[in-house]
Design an enzyme around this catalytic site. Structure first.
Site, short mmCIF file in Angstrom:
data_model
loop_
_atom_site.label_atom_id
_atom_site.label_comp_id
_atom_site.label_asym_id
_atom_site.label_seq_id
_atom_site.Cartn_x
_atom_site.Cartn_y
_atom_site.Cartn_z
N ARG A 37 0.04 0.35 -11.53
CA ARG A 37 1.35 -0.07 -11.06
C ARG A 37 1.97 -1.12 -11.99
O ARG A 37 3.19 -1.18 -12.13
CB ARG A 37 1.25 -0.64 -9.64
CG ARG A 37 1.19 0.46 -8.59
CD ARG A 37 1.11 -0.10 -7.20
NE ARG A 37 1.41 0.94 -6.22
CZ ARG A 37 1.18 0.83 -4.93
NH1 ARG A 37 0.64 -0.26 -4.43
NH2 ARG A 37 1.50 1.81 -4.11
N LYS A 198 -5.86 9.89 5.36
CA LYS A 198 -4.79 9.34 6.22
C LYS A 198 -4.01 10.48 6.87
O LYS A 198 -2.87 10.78 6.50
CB LYS A 198 -3.86 8.46 5.39
CG LYS A 198 -4.50 7.18 4.94
CD LYS A 198 -3.44 6.33 4.27
CE LYS A 198 -4.04 5.24 3.43
NZ LYS A 198 -3.12 4.79 2.39
N GLY A 384 -2.78 6.57 -3.38
CA GLY A 384 -3.60 5.54 -4.01
C GLY A 384 -4.91 6.08 -4.56
O GLY A 384 -5.22 5.93 -5.75
N GLY A 407 2.80 5.94 0.51
CA GLY A 407 3.71 6.22 1.63
C GLY A 407 5.12 6.54 1.17
O GLY A 407 5.77 7.43 1.71
P1 ADP Z 1 -4.43 8.75 -1.01
O1 ADP Z 1 -4.97 7.34 -1.13
O2 ADP Z 1 -4.58 9.54 -2.27
O3 ADP Z 1 -3.06 8.82 -0.40
P2 ADP Z 1 -5.95 9.02 1.35
O4 ADP Z 1 -6.08 7.53 1.41
O5 ADP Z 1 -5.28 9.73 2.49
O6 ADP Z 1 -5.31 9.52 0.01
O7 ADP Z 1 -7.35 9.70 1.22
C1 ADP Z 1 -8.28 9.42 0.18
C2 ADP Z 1 -9.56 9.07 0.84
O8 ADP Z 1 -10.00 10.21 1.59
C3 ADP Z 1 -10.67 8.72 -0.09
O9 ADP Z 1 -11.11 7.43 0.25
C4 ADP Z 1 -11.75 9.76 0.22
O10 ADP Z 1 -13.04 9.21 0.22
C5 ADP Z 1 -11.38 10.18 1.61
N1 ADP Z 1 -11.90 11.52 1.95
C6 ADP Z 1 -11.62 12.70 1.36
N2 ADP Z 1 -12.32 13.69 1.92
C7 ADP Z 1 -13.07 13.15 2.89
C8 ADP Z 1 -14.01 13.66 3.83
N3 ADP Z 1 -14.32 14.96 3.86
N4 ADP Z 1 -14.59 12.78 4.68
C9 ADP Z 1 -14.29 11.47 4.61
N5 ADP Z 1 -13.41 10.92 3.76
C10 ADP Z 1 -12.81 11.76 2.92
C1 3PG Z 2 1.49 0.55 -0.92
O1 3PG Z 2 0.45 0.17 -1.48
O2 3PG Z 2 1.58 1.65 -0.35
C2 3PG Z 2 2.73 -0.30 -1.05
O3 3PG Z 2 2.50 -1.40 -1.88
C3 3PG Z 2 3.22 -0.72 0.32
O4 3PG Z 2 2.26 -1.50 0.94
P1 3PG Z 2 2.23 -1.57 2.53
O5 3PG Z 2 1.77 -0.20 3.00
O6 3PG Z 2 1.26 -2.68 2.88
O7 3PG Z 2 3.64 -1.87 3.02
MG MG Z 3 -5.86 5.99 0.10
#
Ligand code: ADP
Ligand code: 3PG
Ligand code: MG
Length: 429
Positions: A37, A198, A384, A407
């Site tokens: 970032r 998520k 992320g 998001g």
């Molecule tokens: P991003 O950060 O790319 O938006 P998310 O935060 O939604 O995506 O998801 C990424 C996370 O999902 C990672 O921490 C990964 O370990 C977790 N993940 C992926 N597949 C599985 C699974 N089958 N069981 C548990 N966690 C998982």
């Molecule tokens: C993010 O990491 O998605 C942005 O920096 C926004 O952070 P926030 O979800 O805590 O508002």
């Molecule tokens: Mg994530």
């Protein structure tokens, strides 16, 4: 087309500029673990400095909920910026400090000041007008370049624009422009690959993709919820019980799209399971679909019973090799691929230093997206953990857009308005 004014549209020479960046980066013991970032904000920072502005940068870090703490300090970011810019970056440990106006008076054009974490004041997330007025009092112009945070209506994304002429930075323009174009006018076939953990955050975007994409593939813990919604026993796997009815609804909608048009909805039909999340535990492939095929063909000979069932103490941690290859194969026939969310638990490294035990599905998708199998679609990646996977494998340059937003990119793709973008000045057309 991006309809907001940017830093290229206004006179900046000699002005004092308040730049909102999203420097919400992972930091551990003062060490920045991923500077993506920060590096992505440099074109805007350098452009502004080339116009001899006094540059005041503000950002949030983490979710300190209005309480100052050492862990969420932006100080390591000041050091990193200094390293990237090869020039001093001053840091003030309180974004509302009386020192700030004094420092600004003494700043020479082309110099940089970074303010401490805005979220050390609860007023930031409350979109408080007085807090915003205080920040605005430092500068002549406000520049929004924190794409990752423009889905929030906070003081530094929304209220601040009531007090200063407010325009977009280059990163914001690039991200909004690219993502909007892909969603409004994609080169087809368009494929969306949605995984990760998520689930609740990604349901909206799934509905949208089922309407507009030609192929939708689901992986990660997201897929577990879909499998569970279909009555598949998923053992100890992560899933979201509350979302089961929504998952059923999504499957119903996908089914009706399949009847209406040339549309494909892919759920994993084999998965990688393990008894615990570690790189020393054995893994097993569970084939959820080809049981009858295997029986008819007597293949594989005398399959162990557990090849077709997820057991009570199993955890699904990746999509299986049949499904990963099927998704990768579909990527070969697409002109645009949007990917958000890893297919498995990619944080677990391999003991041997190659692909991690639960990263094979993600690895196949990455290879397919960047053209290893021949076709190179227009590729957009967000999220992320997804972006961390791409950066840690040094593949940033292989994708057309690697979004700094999680998001924010999902909300933009889902067709929602972004308050931090809405608030900026329109282009004079
Ligand atoms: P991003 O950060 O790319 O938006 P998310 O935060 O939604 O995506 O998801 C990424 C996370 O999902 C990672 O921490 C990964 O370990 C977790 N993940 C992926 N597949 C599985 C699974 N089958 N069981 C548990 N966690 C998982
Ligand atoms: C993010 O990491 O998605 C942005 O920096 C926004 O952070 P926030 O979800 O805590 O508002
Ligand atoms: Mg994530």
């Amino acid at each position: 087309m991006f309809t907001k004014q940017t830093i290229k549209d206004i006179d900046l020479e000699g002005k004092t500029v308040l730049l909102r960046a999203d420097y919400n980066v992972p930091i551990s013991n003062g060490i920045i673990l991923d500077d993506f970032r920060i590096s992505q904000s440099l074109p805007t920072v350098k452009f502004l400095l080339s116009k001899n502005v006094k540059l005041i940068i503000c950002s949030h870090l983490g979710r300190p909920d209005g309480v100052k703490n050492d862990i969420d300090s932006l100080f390591p970011v000041a050091k990193k910026l200094q390293y990237f810019l090869k020039q001093p970056v001053q840091f003030v440990p309180d974004c509302l400090s009386d020192e700030v106006p004094k420092i600004i008076t003494k700043m020479v054009p082309g110099s940089v000041l970074l303010l401490e974490n805005l979220r050390f004041y609860a007023e930031e997330e409350q979109n408080n007008e007085e807090f915003a007025r205080h920040l605005a009092s430092y500068a002549d112009i406000f520049v929004q370049d924190g794409f990752g945070v423009v889905h929030r209506a906070h003081a530094s994304t929304s209220a601040v624009t009531h007090f200063l002429p407010s325009v977009a930075g280059l990163l914001l323009e690039k991200e909004v422009d690219t993502i909007s174009n892909v969603m409004e006018n994609p080169q087809r076939p368009l494929m969306a690959i949605i995984g990760g953990a998520k689930i609740a955050d990604k349901i909206d975007i799934l509905h949208r993709f089922i309407e507009i994409a030609d192929v939708v593939a689901i992986g990660g813990a997201m897929a577990n919820t879909f499998l569970a919604s279909q009555g598949v026993k998923i053992g100890k796997s992560l899933y979201d019980e509350k979302e089961l009815p929504i998952a059923r609804d999504v499957i119903r909608k996908a089914g009706s799209q399949v009847k209406k048009r040339d549309f494909k909805f892919i759920l994993p039909f084999d998965v990688v399971v393990s008894k615990e999340i570690s790189n020393t535990q054995p893994t097993r492939i569970v084939d959820l679909k080809t049981h009858s095929y295997a029986e008819i063909n007597n293949y594989p000979k005398r399959p162990p019973l557990n090849s077709f069932h997820i057991l009570n103490d199993d955890i699904v941690l990746d999509v299986g090799p049949f499904s990963g290859s099927f998704i990768a194969g579909n990527i070969q026939f697409c002109k645009t691929v949007i990917w958000n969310g890893t297919m498995g638990v990619t944080e677990v490294d391999s003991l041997l230093g190659s692909v991690g035990p639960y990263s094979h599905g993600t690895d196949l998708i990455v290879k397919a997206m960047v053209g290893e199998f021949g076709n190179t679609p227009f590729s957009v990646v967000g999220g992320g953990d997804t972006v961390s996977y791409v950066t840690s494998h040094k593949l940033l340059d292989c994708f057309d857009l690697v979004s700094t937003g999680g998001g924010a990119s999902l909300e933009l793709m889902a067709g929602r308005r972004l308050p931090g973008v809405e608030a900026l000045l329109n282009k004079n057309v």
